[in-house]
Scaffold this active site. Sequence first.
Site, PDB file in Angstrom:
ATOM      1  N   PHE A  18      -4.822-113.700  36.934  1.00 22.18           N
ATOM      2  CA  PHE A  18      -5.018-114.750  37.414  1.00 22.18           C
ATOM      3  C   PHE A  18      -6.264-115.652  37.091  1.00 22.18           C
ATOM      4  CE2 PHE A  18      -7.749-115.719  41.728  1.00 22.18           C
ATOM      5  CZ  PHE A  18      -6.922-116.871  41.947  1.00 22.18           C
ATOM      6  N   ALA A  89     -10.283-108.619  31.527  1.00 21.87           N
ATOM      7  CA  ALA A  89      -9.175-107.415  31.703  1.00 21.87           C
ATOM      8  C   ALA A  89      -9.860-106.708  32.453  1.00 21.87           C
ATOM      9  CB  ALA A  89      -8.801-107.042  30.291  1.00 21.87           C
ATOM     10  N   THR A 107      -9.639 -98.478  32.534  1.00 16.90           N
ATOM     11  CA  THR A 107      -9.876 -99.949  31.862  1.00 16.90           C
ATOM     12  C   THR A 107     -11.262-100.484  32.322  1.00 16.90           C
ATOM     13  OG1 THR A 107      -7.359-100.362  32.183  1.00 16.90           O
ATOM     14  CG2 THR A 107      -8.942-102.172  32.471  1.00 16.90           C
ATOM     15  N   THR A 132     -18.010-109.127  39.464  1.00 16.38           N
ATOM     16  CA  THR A 132     -17.820-109.556  40.757  1.00 16.38           C
ATOM     17  C   THR A 132     -19.146-109.371  41.585  1.00 16.38           C
ATOM     18  OG1 THR A 132     -16.474-108.758  42.754  1.00 16.38           O
ATOM     19  CG2 THR A 132     -16.961-107.061  40.831  1.00 16.38           C
ATOM     20  N   ASP A 133     -19.130-109.965  42.787  1.00 21.54           N
ATOM     21  CA  ASP A 133     -20.265-109.651  43.610  1.00 21.54           C
ATOM     22  C   ASP A 133     -20.145-108.354  44.665  1.00 21.54           C
ATOM     23  OD1 ASP A 133     -17.952-110.261  45.423  1.00 21.54           O
ATOM     24  OD2 ASP A 133     -18.958-112.013  46.606  1.00 21.54           O
ATOM     25  N   GLU A 134     -19.082-107.855  44.283  1.00 20.59           N
ATOM     26  CA  GLU A 134     -18.656-106.615  44.977  1.00 20.59           C
ATOM     27  C   GLU A 134     -19.909-105.546  44.588  1.00 20.59           C
ATOM     28  OE1 GLU A 134     -14.627-105.460  46.103  1.00 20.59           O
ATOM     29  OE2 GLU A 134     -13.986-107.653  45.887  1.00 20.59           O
ATOM     30  N   TYR A 157     -13.105 -99.537  42.830  1.00 15.26           N
ATOM     31  CA  TYR A 157     -13.220-100.672  42.045  1.00 15.26           C
ATOM     32  C   TYR A 157     -14.518-101.396  41.831  1.00 15.26           C
ATOM     33  CZ  TYR A 157     -12.936-105.980  41.335  1.00 15.26           C
ATOM     34  OH  TYR A 157     -13.177-107.197  40.695  1.00 15.26           O
ATOM     35  N   LYS A 161     -16.909-101.870  38.225  1.00 12.71           N
ATOM     36  CA  LYS A 161     -17.398-102.938  37.735  1.00 12.71           C
ATOM     37  C   LYS A 161     -18.963-102.858  37.557  1.00 12.71           C
ATOM     38  CE  LYS A 161     -15.410-106.275  36.795  1.00 12.71           C
ATOM     39  NZ  LYS A 161     -14.712-106.956  35.848  1.00 12.71           N
ATOM     40  N   ASN A 187     -11.772-115.127  44.625  1.00 14.82           N
ATOM     41  CA  ASN A 187     -11.093-116.287  44.270  1.00 14.82           C
ATOM     42  C   ASN A 187      -9.954-116.304  44.823  1.00 14.82           C
ATOM     43  OD1 ASN A 187     -11.924-116.996  40.579  1.00 14.82           O
ATOM     44  ND2 ASN A 187     -13.329-116.151  42.185  1.00 14.82           N
ATOM     45  N   LYS A 196      -3.336-109.663  46.979  1.00 23.25           N
ATOM     46  CA  LYS A 196      -4.695-110.219  47.619  1.00 23.25           C
ATOM     47  C   LYS A 196      -4.317-110.796  48.929  1.00 23.25           C
ATOM     48  CE  LYS A 196      -7.023-108.448  43.923  1.00 23.25           C
ATOM     49  NZ  LYS A 196      -6.113-108.803  42.588  1.00 23.25           N
ATOM     50  N   ASN A 256     -12.177-112.813  58.055  1.00 21.57           N
ATOM     51  CA  ASN A 256     -10.533-112.691  57.571  1.00 21.57           C
ATOM     52  C   ASN A 256      -9.875-113.480  58.517  1.00 21.57           C
ATOM     53  OD1 ASN A 256     -11.515-111.413  55.098  1.00 21.57           O
ATOM     54  ND2 ASN A 256     -11.044-109.354  56.043  1.00 21.57           N
TER      55      ASN A 256
HETATM   56  P1  NAD Z   1      -5.770-109.814  37.701  1.00 19.25           P
HETATM   57  O1  NAD Z   1      -5.400-108.279  38.306  1.00 19.25           O
HETATM   58  O2  NAD Z   1      -5.031-110.897  38.189  1.00 19.25           O
HETATM   59  O3  NAD Z   1      -5.635-109.846  35.997  1.00 19.25           O
HETATM   60  C1  NAD Z   1      -5.941-108.631  35.103  1.00 19.25           C
HETATM   61  C2  NAD Z   1      -5.575-108.780  33.749  1.00 19.25           C
HETATM   62  O4  NAD Z   1      -6.110-107.978  32.843  1.00 19.25           O
HETATM   63  C3  NAD Z   1      -3.940-108.756  33.957  1.00 19.25           C
HETATM   64  O5  NAD Z   1      -3.506-109.959  33.143  1.00 19.25           O
HETATM   65  C4  NAD Z   1      -3.768-107.258  33.324  1.00 19.25           C
HETATM   66  O6  NAD Z   1      -2.360-107.270  32.442  1.00 19.25           O
HETATM   67  C5  NAD Z   1      -5.014-107.348  32.362  1.00 19.25           C
HETATM   68  N1  NAD Z   1      -5.275-105.764  32.012  1.00 19.25           N
HETATM   69  C6  NAD Z   1      -5.453-104.895  32.932  1.00 19.25           C
HETATM   70  N2  NAD Z   1      -5.619-103.637  32.436  1.00 19.25           N
HETATM   71  C7  NAD Z   1      -5.724-103.995  30.739  1.00 19.25           C
HETATM   72  C8  NAD Z   1      -6.041-103.203  29.716  1.00 19.25           C
HETATM   73  N3  NAD Z   1      -6.220-101.866  29.773  1.00 19.25           N
HETATM   74  N4  NAD Z   1      -6.178-103.830  28.597  1.00 19.25           N
HETATM   75  C9  NAD Z   1      -5.790-105.234  28.410  1.00 19.25           C
HETATM   76  N5  NAD Z   1      -5.438-105.950  29.631  1.00 19.25           N
HETATM   77  C10 NAD Z   1      -5.497-105.395  30.772  1.00 19.25           C
HETATM   78  O7  NAD Z   1      -7.471-109.956  37.945  1.00 19.25           O
HETATM   79  P2  NAD Z   1      -8.246-111.226  38.232  1.00 19.25           P
HETATM   80  O8  NAD Z   1      -8.287-111.468  39.580  1.00 19.25           O
HETATM   81  O9  NAD Z   1      -7.851-112.274  37.260  1.00 19.25           O
HETATM   82  O10 NAD Z   1      -9.567-110.923  37.730  1.00 19.25           O
HETATM   83  C11 NAD Z   1     -10.198-111.007  36.482  1.00 19.25           C
HETATM   84  C12 NAD Z   1     -11.575-110.680  36.322  1.00 19.25           C
HETATM   85  O11 NAD Z   1     -12.447-111.358  37.206  1.00 19.25           O
HETATM   86  C13 NAD Z   1     -11.858-108.922  36.463  1.00 19.25           C
HETATM   87  O12 NAD Z   1     -12.807-108.557  35.497  1.00 19.25           O
HETATM   88  C14 NAD Z   1     -12.298-108.854  37.952  1.00 19.25           C
HETATM   89  O13 NAD Z   1     -12.869-107.883  38.311  1.00 19.25           O
HETATM   90  C15 NAD Z   1     -13.188-110.303  38.003  1.00 19.25           C
HETATM   91  N6  NAD Z   1     -13.363-110.929  39.327  1.00 19.25           N
HETATM   92  C16 NAD Z   1     -12.138-111.244  40.266  1.00 19.25           C
HETATM   93  C17 NAD Z   1     -12.317-111.919  41.322  1.00 19.25           C
HETATM   94  C18 NAD Z   1     -11.081-112.236  42.420  1.00 19.25           C
HETATM   95  O14 NAD Z   1     -11.438-112.561  43.448  1.00 19.25           O
HETATM   96  N7  NAD Z   1      -9.906-111.922  41.814  1.00 19.25           N
HETATM   97  C19 NAD Z   1     -13.796-112.290  41.679  1.00 19.25           C
HETATM   98  C20 NAD Z   1     -14.626-111.786  40.986  1.00 19.25           C
HETATM   99  C21 NAD Z   1     -14.550-111.289  39.783  1.00 19.25           C
HETATM  100  P1  TYD Z   2      -8.798-108.655  49.038  1.00 20.62           P
HETATM  101  O1  TYD Z   2      -8.079-110.064  48.903  1.00 20.62           O
HETATM  102  O2  TYD Z   2      -8.137-107.426  48.675  1.00 20.62           O
HETATM  103  O3  TYD Z   2     -10.034-109.116  48.172  1.00 20.62           O
HETATM  104  P2  TYD Z   2     -11.417-108.079  48.215  1.00 20.62           P
HETATM  105  O4  TYD Z   2     -11.218-106.482  48.963  1.00 20.62           O
HETATM  106  O5  TYD Z   2     -11.764-108.007  46.814  1.00 20.62           O
HETATM  107  O6  TYD Z   2     -12.490-108.700  49.125  1.00 20.62           O
HETATM  108  O7  TYD Z   2      -9.103-108.733  50.659  1.00 20.62           O
HETATM  109  C1  TYD Z   2      -9.854-109.770  51.035  1.00 20.62           C
HETATM  110  C2  TYD Z   2     -10.530-109.368  52.671  1.00 20.62           C
HETATM  111  O8  TYD Z   2      -9.132-109.217  53.325  1.00 20.62           O
HETATM  112  C3  TYD Z   2     -11.083-108.012  52.547  1.00 20.62           C
HETATM  113  O9  TYD Z   2     -11.996-107.990  53.575  1.00 20.62           O
HETATM  114  C4  TYD Z   2      -9.843-107.214  53.076  1.00 20.62           C
HETATM  115  C5  TYD Z   2      -9.039-107.919  53.896  1.00 20.62           C
HETATM  116  N1  TYD Z   2      -7.374-107.790  53.842  1.00 20.62           N
HETATM  117  C6  TYD Z   2      -6.737-107.721  55.080  1.00 20.62           C
HETATM  118  O10 TYD Z   2      -7.242-107.671  56.110  1.00 20.62           O
HETATM  119  N2  TYD Z   2      -5.300-107.461  54.911  1.00 20.62           N
HETATM  120  C7  TYD Z   2      -4.768-107.285  53.912  1.00 20.62           C
HETATM  121  O11 TYD Z   2      -3.530-107.081  53.696  1.00 20.62           O
HETATM  122  C8  TYD Z   2      -5.660-107.311  52.527  1.00 20.62           C
HETATM  123  C9  TYD Z   2      -4.780-107.359  51.059  1.00 20.62           C
HETATM  124  C10 TYD Z   2      -6.906-107.612  52.675  1.00 20.62           C
END
Ligand code: NAD
Ligand code: TYD
Length: 348
Positions: A18, A89, A107, A132-134, A157, A161, A187, A196, A256
């Site tokens: 993503f 990744a 990973t 991540t902020d988590e 998770y 991280k 995001n 998500k 939420n």
């Molecule tokens: P995502 O799950 O959409 O994508 C992860 C990608 O990594 C995928 O394309 C997957 O194929 C690849 N991948 C997974 N394991 C792998 C491996 N062993 N080797 C090579 N490729 C591998 O994740 P995202 O939401 O795009 O998040 C990207 C990064 O940003 C992550 O490090 C995540 O912790 C961080 N992040 C995400 C968010 C969010 O809201 N999604 C917020 C803050 C930080």
């Molecule tokens: P999520 O998108 O999984 O992100 P994160 O846990 O990394 O913040 O979830 C966002 C918020 O939404 C989190 O407080 C959990 C809640 N949530 C639900 O209430 N129902 C759902 O089905 C999912 C996936 C998340």
Amino acid sequence: MQQLRKFKNLLVTGGAGFIGSAFIRTLLKQDFSGTCVNLDALTYAGNLQNLTEIQDDSRYIFEKGDIRNQALLEHLCQEHAIDTIIHFAAESHVDRSIHGPRNFVETNVIGTFNLLETVRLNPHIHFHHVSTDEVYGSLGNEGTFIETSPYRPNSPYSASKAASDHFVRAYAKTYNLSTCLSNCSNNYGPYQFPEKLIPLVILNSLQGKQIPVYGKGINVRDWLFVDDHAEALVQLIHYGKKGETYNIGGETELTNIDLIHQILSHIARMIGKDENELKNLIHYVKDRPGHDLRYAIDCNKIKNELKWSPRHSFSEGLRKTITWYLNNTEWLHALTGENYQEWLSVNY
Ligand code: NAD
Ligand code: TYD
């Protein structure tokens, strides 16, 4: 303004996911004349369709492979004369980490360790770690996370991280490597895998399926439109200071349940459906174990030092996101096997 870091050949890990794909699309729109190598294992979350608009760009190369394979990482860095790595990744979903944490260690921790080892052996490479902020854990009703907030991860998770962030810090200090770290809030935007919250709510409401809300729906997240994150990262690989951490956030805190109401109200208006009918789909379910109550980011450092700030208001970002899901039913069909197009034309 900070000093410009010049780079030529960039290795992006996880670029088919993503945020990584948003980063590549953003980078290639800019005046970039080097090569962008995307290394991705294409797990369930990786999808090359996220990159169709740039797949024929001569500056782009895709390599299918796994960051758990260190020999591959070293080979790719030599082959493509890599001078910068940006590392996305990861296994990224909290609920999956609760049911199966092992992949997250393999990973997120070992994979990051392998990349750092590769940089230790090739110390001319600059390494940007996307986190991540988590890692900071959960806030009460007051306060925000700053870059020096203590680490208190509460899910497998966030623990994985946090461990990877610590390795980045330790390698920078011990081996004097050029690293930079960013910790971003939640995001949302196009191409997000529908496990998500935001894409799940959009898709379930379009299909008339229940919308699961964990606990009382009072948990708070700070939401950032994905392209704004990508722009921050492009700036950071150019201007981020060696050894520094930057918090990135959307300055949009929502519970939420408020978030879900906003999504449903946008969808109702956009497709001419009764909002109350959509709200009837909301279904409170058992809470997520260890569910963090609130995240809130103070992103003044990146705002002041790099003059970055989120460009999208939440309402604008949400409208773009919903429009994208409504117009990309084929992407969804390929991913989920569900025929959204048929459902949309029959029901609305
Ligand atoms: P995502 O799950 O959409 O994508 C992860 C990608 O990594 C995928 O394309 C997957 O194929 C690849 N991948 C997974 N394991 C792998 C491996 N062993 N080797 C090579 N490729 C591998 O994740 P995202 O939401 O795009 O998040 C990207 C990064 O940003 C992550 O490090 C995540 O912790 C961080 N992040 C995400 C968010 C969010 O809201 N999604 C917020 C803050 C930080
Ligand atoms: P999520 O998108 O999984 O992100 P994160 O846990 O990394 O913040 O979830 C966002 C918020 O939404 C989190 O407080 C959990 C809640 N949530 C639900 O209430 N129902 C759902 O089905 C999912 C996936 C998340």
